[in-house]
Design a protein around this motif. Structure first.
Motif, PDB file in Angstrom:
ATOM      1  N   SER A 251     -49.233  -9.362   1.856  1.00  0.00           N
ATOM      2  CA  SER A 251     -47.829  -9.393   2.342  1.00  0.00           C
ATOM      3  C   SER A 251     -47.029 -10.088   2.122  1.00  0.00           C
ATOM      4  O   SER A 251     -46.659 -10.254   0.812  1.00  0.00           O
ATOM      5  N   ALA A 252     -47.870 -11.597   2.175  1.00  0.00           N
ATOM      6  CA  ALA A 252     -47.017 -12.223   1.599  1.00  0.00           C
ATOM      7  C   ALA A 252     -47.492 -13.178   0.514  1.00  0.00           C
ATOM      8  O   ALA A 252     -46.604 -13.900  -0.669  1.00  0.00           O
ATOM      9  N   THR A 253     -48.540 -12.762   0.188  1.00  0.00           N
ATOM     10  CA  THR A 253     -48.536 -13.207  -1.326  1.00  0.00           C
ATOM     11  C   THR A 253     -48.293 -12.517  -2.536  1.00  0.00           C
ATOM     12  O   THR A 253     -47.764 -13.006  -3.264  1.00  0.00           O
TER      13      THR A 253
ATOM     14  N   ALA B  82     -43.490 -20.546   4.993  1.00  0.00           N
ATOM     15  CA  ALA B  82     -43.551 -21.247   5.829  1.00  0.00           C
ATOM     16  C   ALA B  82     -44.451 -20.376   6.409  1.00  0.00           C
ATOM     17  O   ALA B  82     -44.944 -20.660   7.641  1.00  0.00           O
ATOM     18  N   VAL B  83     -44.388 -18.785   6.897  1.00  0.00           N
ATOM     19  CA  VAL B  83     -45.651 -17.958   7.582  1.00  0.00           C
ATOM     20  C   VAL B  83     -46.910 -18.569   6.822  1.00  0.00           C
ATOM     21  O   VAL B  83     -48.112 -17.820   7.841  1.00  0.00           O
ATOM     22  N   TYR B  84     -46.936 -18.691   6.048  1.00  0.00           N
ATOM     23  CA  TYR B  84     -48.327 -18.296   4.965  1.00  0.00           C
ATOM     24  C   TYR B  84     -49.006 -19.718   5.385  1.00  0.00           C
ATOM     25  O   TYR B  84     -50.690 -19.761   4.655  1.00  0.00           O
ATOM     26  N   THR B  85     -48.286 -20.763   5.211  1.00  0.00           N
ATOM     27  CA  THR B  85     -48.518 -21.696   5.102  1.00  0.00           C
ATOM     28  C   THR B  85     -48.604 -22.847   6.262  1.00  0.00           C
ATOM     29  O   THR B  85     -49.265 -23.654   6.711  1.00  0.00           O
ATOM     30  N   ILE B  86     -47.960 -22.568   7.329  1.00  0.00           N
ATOM     31  CA  ILE B  86     -47.607 -22.638   8.747  1.00  0.00           C
ATOM     32  C   ILE B  86     -48.607 -22.004   9.935  1.00  0.00           C
ATOM     33  O   ILE B  86     -49.044 -22.101  10.533  1.00  0.00           O
ATOM     34  N   VAL B  87     -47.827 -20.506   9.959  1.00  0.00           N
ATOM     35  CA  VAL B  87     -47.679 -19.648  10.446  1.00  0.00           C
ATOM     36  C   VAL B  87     -49.317 -19.240  10.879  1.00  0.00           C
ATOM     37  O   VAL B  87     -50.068 -18.917  12.039  1.00  0.00           O
TER      38      VAL B  87
END
Length: 323
Positions: free
Chosen positions: A251-253, A274-279
């Motif tokens: 979904s993110a990528t 921020a969602v896919y690199t941190i969360v």
């Protein structure tokens, strides 16, 4: 234009989150704790897989490699955020290209490994009798090698085109790390070829992996509908954690990289990044482990061993004194 092109930038400035400038110390501390916790959790997963023979299975073989990648993946982006405490937001051109290369390569590796893991789920559920023959150790090594080789080729090709562009100002990257989209938009020469190469390669890797994942899960669910209740529960528990992670990742990528770069507003890009690199990295170990009975048993077994060893080591000096 020729005069502008003759002045090549050697430093960039990361804009970060200007709306949260007053809270940069608080967020930097949060990022630091997130980074430490994510690294520790993934190292625990790797240690569990290496030290427990019951986890010597293809699924955990791939999970161990994903945890290893996760440590490096988060190490590429989050440490740069710590510099915001000292208000040092600069990054060199070489540093930016290096960060781009490793970020792109680890994302590509993770994408291919997700496909390998869903293939493992497919064989386990849909072809259980052929599983020992199809998912051999050599096959697992081959799939991991393909993921690492593809990431090197794809990332090197992307960076070779991007690094040839001229960057002559402005020098502010509207992001918290050197991601491809905001870097491309700083180029003062024609970036259409580099943008197209990035778009095609990202689409190629993502769509192939997404197609494999989608088809495999359709076949898995069709098989699950035909099996008995007890076996159905086991099959669902085997694949549910991977399906959750795959849904978040794709979904993110796909949102970020599966169409030309100027469509999305950058603030939205930063939020998704921020969602896919941190969360996401901090959630993955919980998703994979807390719903997996084998991993929980291995963790309990290892914890008991550590407690016993700790008690024995403390009792040895007292026995020596008494002797």
């Amino acid at each position: 234009m020729e005069e502008k092109n003759s002045t090549q930038l050697h430093m960039f400035l990361l804009l970060g989150f200007p709306a949260l400038a007053d809270l940069h110390v608080v967020f930097s501390i949060v990022f630091l704790l997130t980074y430490i916790l994510t690294v520790l959790k993934n190292m625990v997963i790797i240690a569990l897989i290496k030290t427990n023979c019951e986890l010597y299975k293809p699924m955990y073989f791939f999970l161990g490699h994903r945890s290893f990648i996760e440590v490096w993946y988060i190490s590429v982006t989050i440490p740069k955020l710590f510099n915001f405490i000292a208000e040092d937001r600069s990054i060199s051109f070489v540093g930016c290209m290096t960060q781009l290369f490793f970020f792109s390569s680890f994302m590509c590796t993770e994408c291919v490994l997700l496909s390998a893991m869903v293939y493992d789920c497919y064989v386990a559920v849909c072809q259980p009798l052929h599983y020992p023959v199809m998912m051999t150790y050599e096959m697992c090594i081959y799939l991991v090698a393909v993921s690492w080789f593809s990431r090197f080729i794809v990332s090197l090709t992307k960076i070779s085109f991007i690094s040839q562009l001229k960057f002559c100002g402005p020098h502010v990257i509207n992001h918290f790390f050197g991601d491809i989209s905001p870097v491309l938009n700083l180029a003062c020469t024609d970036m259409s070829l580099a943008e197209m190469v990035d778009f095609v390669l990202a689409l190629f890797i993502l769509l192939i992996s997404f197609f494999i994942t989608l088809v495999s899960y359709l076949l898995i669910f069709m098989t699950i509908l035909r099996i008995h209740t007890q076996s159905k529960k086991k099959a669902l528990s085997t694949c549910s954690s991977h399906l959750t992670v795959a849904t978040i990742f794709f979904s993110a990528t796909l949102f970020m990289y599966a169409w030309p770069k100027k469509i999305n507003p950058f603030d939205l890009n930063k939020l998704v990044s921020a969602v896919y690199t941190i969360v996401t990295p901090i959630l993955k170990p919980f998703i994979y482990c807390l719903r997996n009975q084998e991993v929980k048993r291995a963790l309990k077994k290892t914890s008991v061993k550590i407690i016993v060893i700790s008690k024995v080591s403390r009792s040895i000096p007292s026995l020596q004194i008494q002797g």
